[in-house]
Scaffold this motif. Structure first.
Motif, PDB file in Angstrom:
ATOM      1  N   ALA A  22       0.810  -1.228   0.000  1.00  0.00           N
ATOM      2  CA  ALA A  22       0.000   0.000   0.000  1.00  0.00           C
ATOM      3  C   ALA A  22       0.839   1.272   0.000  1.00  0.00           C
ATOM      4  O   ALA A  22       0.456   2.275  -0.605  1.00  0.00           O
ATOM      5  CB  ALA A  22      -0.961  -0.005   1.181  1.00  0.00           C
ATOM      6  N   SER A  23       1.977   1.259   0.655  1.00  0.00           N
ATOM      7  CA  SER A  23       2.792   2.470   0.742  1.00  0.00           C
ATOM      8  C   SER A  23       3.708   2.658  -0.473  1.00  0.00           C
ATOM      9  O   SER A  23       4.347   3.703  -0.596  1.00  0.00           O
ATOM     10  CB  SER A  23       3.635   2.436   2.015  1.00  0.00           C
ATOM     11  OG  SER A  23       4.564   1.374   1.949  1.00  0.00           O
ATOM     12  N   LEU A  24       3.751   1.680  -1.358  1.00  0.00           N
ATOM     13  CA  LEU A  24       4.614   1.782  -2.537  1.00  0.00           C
ATOM     14  C   LEU A  24       3.984   2.681  -3.594  1.00  0.00           C
ATOM     15  O   LEU A  24       2.772   2.738  -3.742  1.00  0.00           O
ATOM     16  CB  LEU A  24       4.874   0.393  -3.124  1.00  0.00           C
ATOM     17  CG  LEU A  24       5.582  -0.604  -2.215  1.00  0.00           C
ATOM     18  CD1 LEU A  24       5.681  -1.960  -2.904  1.00  0.00           C
ATOM     19  CD2 LEU A  24       6.952  -0.104  -1.809  1.00  0.00           C
ATOM     20  N   ASP A  25       4.824   3.362  -4.356  1.00  0.00           N
ATOM     21  CA  ASP A  25       4.378   4.211  -5.452  1.00  0.00           C
ATOM     22  C   ASP A  25       4.277   3.322  -6.699  1.00  0.00           C
ATOM     23  O   ASP A  25       5.265   3.094  -7.382  1.00  0.00           O
ATOM     24  CB  ASP A  25       5.380   5.343  -5.659  1.00  0.00           C
ATOM     25  CG  ASP A  25       4.921   6.328  -6.703  1.00  0.00           C
ATOM     26  OD1 ASP A  25       3.710   6.362  -7.010  1.00  0.00           O
ATOM     27  OD2 ASP A  25       5.771   7.054  -7.232  1.00  0.00           O
ATOM     28  N   ILE A  26       3.098   2.821  -6.984  1.00  0.00           N
ATOM     29  CA  ILE A  26       2.917   1.836  -8.051  1.00  0.00           C
ATOM     30  C   ILE A  26       2.323   2.498  -9.283  1.00  0.00           C
ATOM     31  O   ILE A  26       1.272   3.130  -9.212  1.00  0.00           O
ATOM     32  CB  ILE A  26       1.998   0.690  -7.574  1.00  0.00           C
ATOM     33  CG1 ILE A  26       2.661  -0.043  -6.412  1.00  0.00           C
ATOM     34  CG2 ILE A  26       1.695  -0.263  -8.715  1.00  0.00           C
ATOM     35  CD1 ILE A  26       1.776  -1.080  -5.763  1.00  0.00           C
ATOM     36  N   SER A  27       3.007   2.362 -10.404  1.00  0.00           N
ATOM     37  CA  SER A  27       2.460   2.858 -11.664  1.00  0.00           C
ATOM     38  C   SER A  27       2.329   1.735 -12.689  1.00  0.00           C
ATOM     39  O   SER A  27       1.688   1.911 -13.718  1.00  0.00           O
ATOM     40  CB  SER A  27       3.316   3.989 -12.229  1.00  0.00           C
ATOM     41  OG  SER A  27       4.623   3.536 -12.436  1.00  0.00           O
ATOM     42  N   ILE A  28       2.952   0.595 -12.405  1.00  0.00           N
ATOM     43  CA  ILE A  28       2.848  -0.564 -13.304  1.00  0.00           C
ATOM     44  C   ILE A  28       2.506  -1.790 -12.477  1.00  0.00           C
ATOM     45  O   ILE A  28       3.170  -2.088 -11.490  1.00  0.00           O
ATOM     46  CB  ILE A  28       4.167  -0.814 -14.074  1.00  0.00           C
ATOM     47  CG1 ILE A  28       4.499   0.389 -14.965  1.00  0.00           C
ATOM     48  CG2 ILE A  28       4.051  -2.073 -14.920  1.00  0.00           C
ATOM     49  CD1 ILE A  28       5.826   0.252 -15.680  1.00  0.00           C
ATOM     50  N   LEU A  29       1.472  -2.484 -12.890  1.00  0.00           N
ATOM     51  CA  LEU A  29       1.101  -3.756 -12.283  1.00  0.00           C
ATOM     52  C   LEU A  29       1.358  -4.837 -13.318  1.00  0.00           C
ATOM     53  O   LEU A  29       0.782  -4.817 -14.400  1.00  0.00           O
ATOM     54  CB  LEU A  29      -0.378  -3.760 -11.889  1.00  0.00           C
ATOM     55  CG  LEU A  29      -0.966  -5.132 -11.523  1.00  0.00           C
ATOM     56  CD1 LEU A  29      -0.294  -5.699 -10.281  1.00  0.00           C
ATOM     57  CD2 LEU A  29      -2.467  -5.024 -11.327  1.00  0.00           C
ATOM     58  N   ILE A  30       2.247  -5.748 -13.008  1.00  0.00           N
ATOM     59  CA  ILE A  30       2.481  -6.910 -13.870  1.00  0.00           C
ATOM     60  C   ILE A  30       1.945  -8.104 -13.110  1.00  0.00           C
ATOM     61  O   ILE A  30       2.521  -8.526 -12.117  1.00  0.00           O
ATOM     62  CB  ILE A  30       3.978  -7.086 -14.217  1.00  0.00           C
ATOM     63  CG1 ILE A  30       4.486  -5.843 -14.944  1.00  0.00           C
ATOM     64  CG2 ILE A  30       4.165  -8.351 -15.054  1.00  0.00           C
ATOM     65  CD1 ILE A  30       5.975  -5.862 -15.220  1.00  0.00           C
ATOM     66  N   ASN A  31       0.834  -8.613 -13.567  1.00  0.00           N
ATOM     67  CA  ASN A  31       0.155  -9.698 -12.889  1.00  0.00           C
ATOM     68  C   ASN A  31       0.479 -10.985 -13.637  1.00  0.00           C
ATOM     69  O   ASN A  31      -0.132 -11.304 -14.650  1.00  0.00           O
ATOM     70  CB  ASN A  31      -1.357  -9.423 -12.871  1.00  0.00           C
ATOM     71  CG  ASN A  31      -1.998  -9.958 -11.627  1.00  0.00           C
ATOM     72  OD1 ASN A  31      -1.528 -10.922 -11.053  1.00  0.00           O
ATOM     73  ND2 ASN A  31      -3.085  -9.337 -11.222  1.00  0.00           N
ATOM     74  N   ASN A  32       1.444 -11.715 -13.144  1.00  0.00           N
ATOM     75  CA  ASN A  32       1.978 -12.856 -13.873  1.00  0.00           C
ATOM     76  C   ASN A  32       1.965 -14.134 -13.035  1.00  0.00           C
ATOM     77  O   ASN A  32       2.833 -14.979 -13.175  1.00  0.00           O
ATOM     78  CB  ASN A  32       3.410 -12.532 -14.330  1.00  0.00           C
ATOM     79  CG  ASN A  32       3.930 -13.545 -15.319  1.00  0.00           C
ATOM     80  OD1 ASN A  32       3.181 -14.080 -16.111  1.00  0.00           O
ATOM     81  ND2 ASN A  32       5.219 -13.822 -15.258  1.00  0.00           N
ATOM     82  N   THR A  33       1.011 -14.280 -12.154  1.00  0.00           N
ATOM     83  CA  THR A  33       0.929 -15.525 -11.404  1.00  0.00           C
ATOM     84  C   THR A  33       0.523 -16.623 -12.362  1.00  0.00           C
ATOM     85  O   THR A  33      -0.285 -16.411 -13.264  1.00  0.00           O
ATOM     86  CB  THR A  33      -0.103 -15.436 -10.267  1.00  0.00           C
ATOM     87  OG1 THR A  33      -1.346 -15.060 -10.822  1.00  0.00           O
ATOM     88  CG2 THR A  33       0.336 -14.468  -9.207  1.00  0.00           C
ATOM     89  N   GLU A  34       1.111 -17.774 -12.180  1.00  0.00           N
ATOM     90  CA  GLU A  34       0.835 -18.844 -13.136  1.00  0.00           C
ATOM     91  C   GLU A  34       1.208 -20.196 -12.557  1.00  0.00           C
ATOM     92  O   GLU A  34       2.185 -20.329 -11.850  1.00  0.00           O
ATOM     93  CB  GLU A  34       1.626 -18.579 -14.415  1.00  0.00           C
ATOM     94  CG  GLU A  34       1.326 -19.540 -15.516  1.00  0.00           C
ATOM     95  CD  GLU A  34       1.948 -19.092 -16.817  1.00  0.00           C
ATOM     96  OE1 GLU A  34       1.358 -18.230 -17.488  1.00  0.00           O
ATOM     97  OE2 GLU A  34       3.028 -19.590 -17.152  1.00  0.00           O
ATOM     98  N   MET A  35       0.398 -21.169 -12.886  1.00  0.00           N
ATOM     99  CA  MET A  35       0.677 -22.558 -12.531  1.00  0.00           C
ATOM    100  C   MET A  35       0.797 -23.323 -13.829  1.00  0.00           C
ATOM    101  O   MET A  35       0.104 -23.037 -14.793  1.00  0.00           O
ATOM    102  CB  MET A  35      -0.482 -23.131 -11.711  1.00  0.00           C
ATOM    103  CG  MET A  35      -0.253 -24.552 -11.258  1.00  0.00           C
ATOM    104  SD  MET A  35      -1.699 -25.140 -10.354  1.00  0.00           S
ATOM    105  CE  MET A  35      -1.905 -26.714 -11.150  1.00  0.00           C
TER     106      MET A  35
END
Length: 124
Positions: A22-35
């Motif tokens: 929450a406290s991070l300055d996020i401008s890119i979300l890379i959602n790469n969870t994978e099985m």
């Protein structure tokens, strides 16, 4: 952030991850969870393996993207990358579940692109 996504049904699982970032300055979300891919005849693959594949490959995409979209909206050039698979457009016999799950992610991306035109939401 390291997390075991094989059982994301525990209450507060994604809240805990979000609170850690929450406290991070996020401008890119890379959602790469994978099985990995379940191979074999569709009707012979154990149900629990499909449940785990769905849990790992879909839940983080939906729930983390949902939690972070508000944070991304406040950025100047926000980007969300959701990982799909080229097999979403062609039949992949003996690996039916995986491309079906990834087709869902591709559809989710298309819907989010329309719902949030100010965000750069990509499916790769």
């Amino acid at each position: 952030i390291a997390a075991d996504f094989s059982n994301p049904w525990k209450e507060g699982f994604f809240d805990d991850i979000y609170n850690r970032i929450a406290s991070l300055d996020i401008s890119i979300l890379i959602n790469n969870t994978e099985m990995g891919h379940l191979l074999g005849n569709f009707h012979e693959i154990p149900e629990d393996m499909f449940r785990k594949e769905i849990a790992v490959n879909i839940c983080p995409m939906i729930l983390l993207t949902r939690k972070l979209i508000s944070k991304l909206k406040s950025r100047t050039k926000p980007t969300a990358l959701l990982n799909a698979f080229s097999g979403t457009t062609i039949p992949v016999p003996y690996m039916d579940g995986y491309p079906s799950i990834k087709a869902y992610i591709a559809q989710l991306t298309r819907s989010l692109q329309i719902e949030h035109p100010h965000l750069d939401i990509l499916c790769v």
